[in-house]
Each structure stands twice: as C-alpha cells, then as structure tokens.
Design a protein around this motif. Structure first.
Motif, short mmCIF file in Angstrom:
data_model
loop_
_atom_site.label_atom_id
_atom_site.label_comp_id
_atom_site.label_asym_id
_atom_site.label_seq_id
_atom_site.Cartn_x
_atom_site.Cartn_y
_atom_site.Cartn_z
N ALA A 220 0.84 -1.21 0.00
CA ALA A 220 0.00 0.00 0.00
C ALA A 220 0.87 1.25 0.00
N ARG A 221 1.90 1.28 0.82
CA ARG A 221 2.77 2.46 0.88
C ARG A 221 3.49 2.70 -0.44
N PHE A 222 4.10 1.66 -0.99
CA PHE A 222 4.90 1.86 -2.19
C PHE A 222 4.04 2.29 -3.37
N HIS A 223 2.88 1.67 -3.52
CA HIS A 223 2.02 1.98 -4.65
C HIS A 223 1.10 3.19 -4.38
N ASN A 224 1.22 3.74 -3.18
CA ASN A 224 0.49 4.96 -2.82
C ASN A 224 -1.01 4.79 -2.99
N VAL A 225 -1.54 3.72 -2.38
CA VAL A 225 -2.98 3.49 -2.40
C VAL A 225 -3.48 3.37 -0.96
N GLU A 226 -4.78 3.55 -0.79
CA GLU A 226 -5.37 3.46 0.54
C GLU A 226 -5.30 2.02 1.03
N TRP A 228 -6.08 -1.39 2.36
CA TRP A 228 -7.23 -2.29 2.32
C TRP A 228 -8.35 -1.80 1.41
N SER A 229 -8.05 -0.84 0.55
CA SER A 229 -9.01 -0.44 -0.47
C SER A 229 -9.10 -1.52 -1.54
N ASP A 230 -10.10 -1.43 -2.41
CA ASP A 230 -10.22 -2.37 -3.52
C ASP A 230 -8.97 -2.35 -4.38
N GLU A 231 -8.41 -1.16 -4.56
CA GLU A 231 -7.19 -1.04 -5.37
C GLU A 231 -6.03 -1.77 -4.71
N HIS A 232 -5.93 -1.64 -3.39
CA HIS A 232 -4.87 -2.33 -2.65
C HIS A 232 -5.01 -3.85 -2.79
N ILE A 233 -6.24 -4.34 -2.65
CA ILE A 233 -6.47 -5.78 -2.75
C ILE A 233 -6.07 -6.30 -4.13
#
Length: 582
Positions: A220-226, A228-233
C-alpha cells in the motif's frame, strides 16, 4: 518511486540505475572490439556491470529438467561500442517428433541495485548499520520480463532466461535458439533442452513447507494506495500468486498492531488486521473484516495450507486497542503469566475461535511466535492450552526441548541447528508436526542477501533435504526499504534481508534460485520414494549414492566448498539417477 521503461513501443533503458560505487579498472574495455558481444554465462555468477564478464562464456548452452520444472540459464551481453537497441527473441523448442512453443520461455533483463556487505564476515551483522559506515556495491538481482533494451557503453548486462517445461511435454532432447537482433545484424545462440521422463508435481502439491512472511502494508505504501481499499487488494493479488507459484504454504496475518514492536524492524510497520474495541460497559468487540478479506484473497491466489497469526507475545509486549469510554487509542504492556494478560486475551480467543469455526479456518490457523523468550512462551503455552486448546502454535526461534513438543510448526534458527537432536525431526513428522529452519541477519551463509552468492538461495533447498527439515522460512517476502527498486539497504540489517521480490511484482535472481532449490528438494524426495519401492540392484546402488551425497551436506559444508560446487554436483547426480529409472 521508480519504475522501468519496458513496453511495446520503447526498449528498456537504465537511466534509473544507480552509479557504480566501486572503482574498477575500466581500461580492460580498450582491448575489446567496439561491437556487441554475447554468450551464455553461469547462473551462479553475479556479473559486475562495469567490466566485461569474467569466467567462461559459451556460444551455446544445454539445460536439463523434469516435466513441470522451471529451468534457468543466463545470457550475458557486453559492449564498449556505441549504444544500440538490442532485441532478444526465443524460438520454439523442437525435436524430430515434438514441439513446444516459445510461450514457455521467459526472457528477463537483470537490473542492478545498491547492496552492501557484512560488518563481520564470521558473525554477520544484526542491528543498526549506517550506510556511511558500510561499503556499498552494485548487485545484479532484479529481473523484469523484457526482451528489448538499450545497451550501455561500456557495460555488461545479464539476461535471465527461464523455461517452464510443460507437464505434458514428451521426454527427449529439444533444440532451440536465442536470437540477438541489432541494427547492424543479428547473433544466434543455440540452446539445447533435455526433458527427462520424470514428472514434477504442480507447486500446490509440493511437500516443501515454504513460509515467506508477507507485508501487505508495504505494498500500500509503495504503490500509494489506501490501505485495504479495492485497489490495494487487486495490487496484492499478483504478489500472492507469485508466492503461491513458488510453493508457499502459509498466510501471514496479524492479530495486533506492531507485533514486532516499536523499533522499526522494517520500513513499513505491520498493523493489525483485526480492530479491537473496548466498549463502555467493559466488554470487547472485534472486527475481522480486514483479516477475512486478506485470508480469502490469499486462498484465492493459491496459499491454502496455513494461517499464521502474529502474535500473543509481541516484541516489547505492547498491545493496542480503541477505548470507547475515553474515545482514545490505548497502548499497554501486558506480560504472559499475569492476570491482566489473561483477562485481555481470554474473550478474544473465545470470539476468534468461534469466528474461525464459522469460516472453516480453525484447523489451519496457528498462533505465531518469533524468537520470544522461553519463560514468556511457556506461560503463554500453558494459558492457551487452558483457554483455547484448539489453537495450534507456530514458532520461529531457538530449540528448547521442554517446549518443542507443544509447537505444531517449529522453525529453528540455523545458528541453533547443533542443539536439535538428530532423531527429533522424524518423530515430529510422524506425529503430524512440521519442522523447518530459517536464516537471518546473523548467519553469513547460506543466506539470501543481495550480496550473497546466487547459488546459496538454491542451496537452502538442498540443506533442508540433507538435514531432514520439512522446509524453510524467511522473515520477509516483501518488507521493502524506502526505494527497493534502486537501493536494497536498510539501516538495521544487511542489504536484501528485508525482501525477496521487488514492487511490480518483479522477481529476483535470489527468489528464482530459492524456487529452484525447492524443486530440487521435491525431486530428491520423489527419487528416494521410487528407489525405495524398487528392489533392483541398480535402484539399491542409486539410493546408496544419493544418500551418501546428501549425507555429505552438513553444517560445515560451506566452510569447505562453495554452494555452487555442491548443488551442481548434486544436480548431475539427480539427472543421472533420473535417467536410469525412467
């Protein structure tokens, strides 16, 4: 963040690679013709970028494997001439009666990242290590699937070639070709593949117990996404699939916040996958939403054997929850053996057990421990047996005879191997228990640092087989430092200690060689079973040779021989035996 420029319209360049901190004698380039040179080197050699490749370089290569096996070779390209775009293609493998196409061949460019070295060659180097105090170097480790790149001048570029032999391939010798195309012409290199009439199962069926700890918080940190968001999953999915395809058995889950304490063991702290809330009336509420989502995702990706939950005995004994009465997050230190500790855990264990039963996960769940003190563990074991005896225990640490039988999945620190009784592993296996080993920052070799010899990652599978272990654990699959695509160093551990694979996900030579060693472990296991079932004089002799070789691998082997020497001799023996019992 830095990503690479390999695409349909643009060849990969290396502008994002760091400068070489070593001082090489670059005058060696003056003796080379200013053209593109290429040939097959060794997968056991980490070729420097700033000088021409040393050792033997061959115009052609032969690789041998079983059906269903992934086999590797390494092409090396170097030049002192002008920069050129280089395209590398593979042709179908063919023999007189069979063919399998080039889709089974993966061509990847190897990229260089910053590494360092041990502070102490004999004892390794755990603990703080400022970058200014430890010499830095470049390591060819990151591999990205790409068949076009811009050559450097002067410079050397390794190219990693993997062949996934189809499970339904016909046994035999196949001819293939690797073609290097330039504006000025092309160069062809022959590649011969011998497919033996032996079958390696799918990774999900491998017996080797692989446990590489995942860090979804780093993704999540490296890809700069929230988080546990859908994007993270969806970003996590290919990372977990890559791990499952290496035979991973365990899902790394967290019960509490910062189970490894406040001392920053890695750049991205682990948070809790379960939200703890203490209600105004003093009762507890537990939210398993994130835990369920991550476990379901890992199972979908093929990691189905075990859920290791960290932890009831954290580093520094700190526990965090939200207090509804004060509307604040509370952190308290609680110690095994105390009433406060047991009052804190008893309602959770009851609720968690019921939740896991509903999900059908109770039998595959363990309470995970990492290098905790014997006194604390003994008290925790006693409490767990009384409060929730259905839970299994997994532990990575040091051997203690009086608690070992309480642990379902015990992983021994390799430094501690001498204290494990030689006859203790098989009785554990007979009782349905798992026994593995791990390496860490204080273990010079074998290890998986970005400066470790590549063959040591493969050797770990051979070591597991020779010592009778069920598998291998490493604390970090993807606990990345700040910029892992450029710099593999972290302030507390030797470079590369915190991760095997790169953001993308992108593989590494270390990860591919580890997978290779696991395949070898499986092949040894299968051959021993087949040889045991045969009473022929040839089978008896082959079993004696195999056992004699495996018995020669022990705690002191790498003090006398390199990992590459050992595994290459072993592979030759495996191939010879495989041919004799086809």
């Amino acid at each position: 963040m830095v990503f690479f420029s390999c695409g349909k319209k643009k060849a990969m360049d290396f502008s994002s690679e760091p400068a070489d901190p070593d001082n090489w004698d670059v005058s060696v380039w003056e003796n080379l013709k200013p053209v593109i040179h290429s040939g097959f080197g060794s997968i056991d050699i980490a070729y420097p970028r700033s000088i021409p490749p040393g050792g033997q370089i061959h115009e052609s290569v032969k690789i041998t494997g079983w059906k269903g096996e992934r086999v590797n070779c390494q092409l090396v390209v170097w030049t002192s001439g002008k920069k050129e775009e280089i395209s590398i293609k593979a042709k179908d493998f063919k023999n007189k009666s069979s063919i399998f196409n080039k889709d089974y061949i993966k061509i990847s460019v190897v990229k260089y990242i910053i590494t360092d070295q041990f502070l102490n060659e004999k004892s390794g180097s755990c603990g703080p290590r400022g970058n200014e105090k430890v010499p830095s170097h470049l390591s060819p480790d990151l591999i990205e699937e790409c068949d076009r790149f811009i050559s450097e001048s002067p410079g050397t570029r390794p190219v990693w070639i993997s062949v996934d032999i189809p499970s339904n391939a016909s046994a035999g010798i196949y001819s293939g070709e690797i073609s290097i195309k330039l504006k000025s012409g092309s160069v062809n290199h022959d590649i011969t593949l011998e497919v033996l009439n032996k079958q390696l199962p799918e990774p999900s069926e491998w017996k080797f117990h692989l446990d590489l700890w995942q860090n979804p918080f780093a993704v999540a940190r490296f890809h700069n996404v929230e988080l546990w968001s859908d994007e993270h999953i969806e970003l996590l999915r290919p990372y977990l699939t890559m791990l499952a395809n290496a035979g991973q058995k365990c899902i790394t889950a967290t019960l509490i916040d910062k189970p490894w304490g406040e001392n920053k063991p890695c750049y991205d702290d682990y948070g809790s996958m379960i939200n703890w809330t203490k209600k105004k009336d003093g009762t507890w509420e537990y939210d398993y939403t994130i835990f369920d989502r991550y476990v379901n995702l890992a199972i979908e990706c093929g990691i189905t054997r075990q859920i290791n939950c960290y932890t009831m005995v954290p580093v520094e004994n700190g526990f965090t929850w939200f207090d509804e009465e004060s509307s604040e997050t509370v952190v308290e230190k609680l110690f095994p053996g105390t009433m406060e500790y047991e009052d804190h855990w008893r309602p959770f264990l009851s609720d968690f057990r019921n939740h896991l039963k509903e999900k059908g996960w109770l039998d595959m769940t363990t309470i995970g421990l990492d290098e905790r003190e014997e006194e604390e563990m003994t008290k925790m074991f006693s409490f767990l047996k009384e409060a929730a005896p259905e839970f299994k225990i997994s532990m990575a640490g040091f051997y203690h005879a009086n608690i070992n039988s309480s642990i379902y999945d015990f992983c021994s620190n390799w430094r501690d191997y001498g204290r494990i009784p030689a006859d203790s592993i098989q009785p554990r296996r007979d009782a349905g228990l798992i026994t593995t080993y791990y390496v860490a920052c204080g273990i010079p070799k074998p290890n998986n640092f970005t400066f470790s010899p590549p063959s040591e990652s493969c050797f770990e599978g051979w070591l597991a087989s020779s010592m009778g272990f069920d598998g291998f654990l490493r604390w970090a699959y993807n606990s990345w430092p700040e910029n892992p695509l450029v710099d593999s160093r972290y302030t507390k551990w030797p470079a590369g200690d915190t991760y095997f694979i790169y953001p993308g996900p992108l593989s590494s030579i270390r990860f591919e060689r580890l997978r290779e060693g696991i395949q070898d472990y499986e092949k040894i296991r299968i051959l021993r079973k087949e040889l045991t079932e045969s009473t022929s004089p040839e089978a008896v002799a082959s079993m004696e040779r195999l056992n004699r070789f495996m018995d020669s691998i022990d705690a002191n082997t790498l003090e006398k021989r390199s990992a590459a020497e050992v595994i290459n001799e072993g592979k030759d023996l495996i191939n010879e035996i495989s041919k004799s019992i086809q």
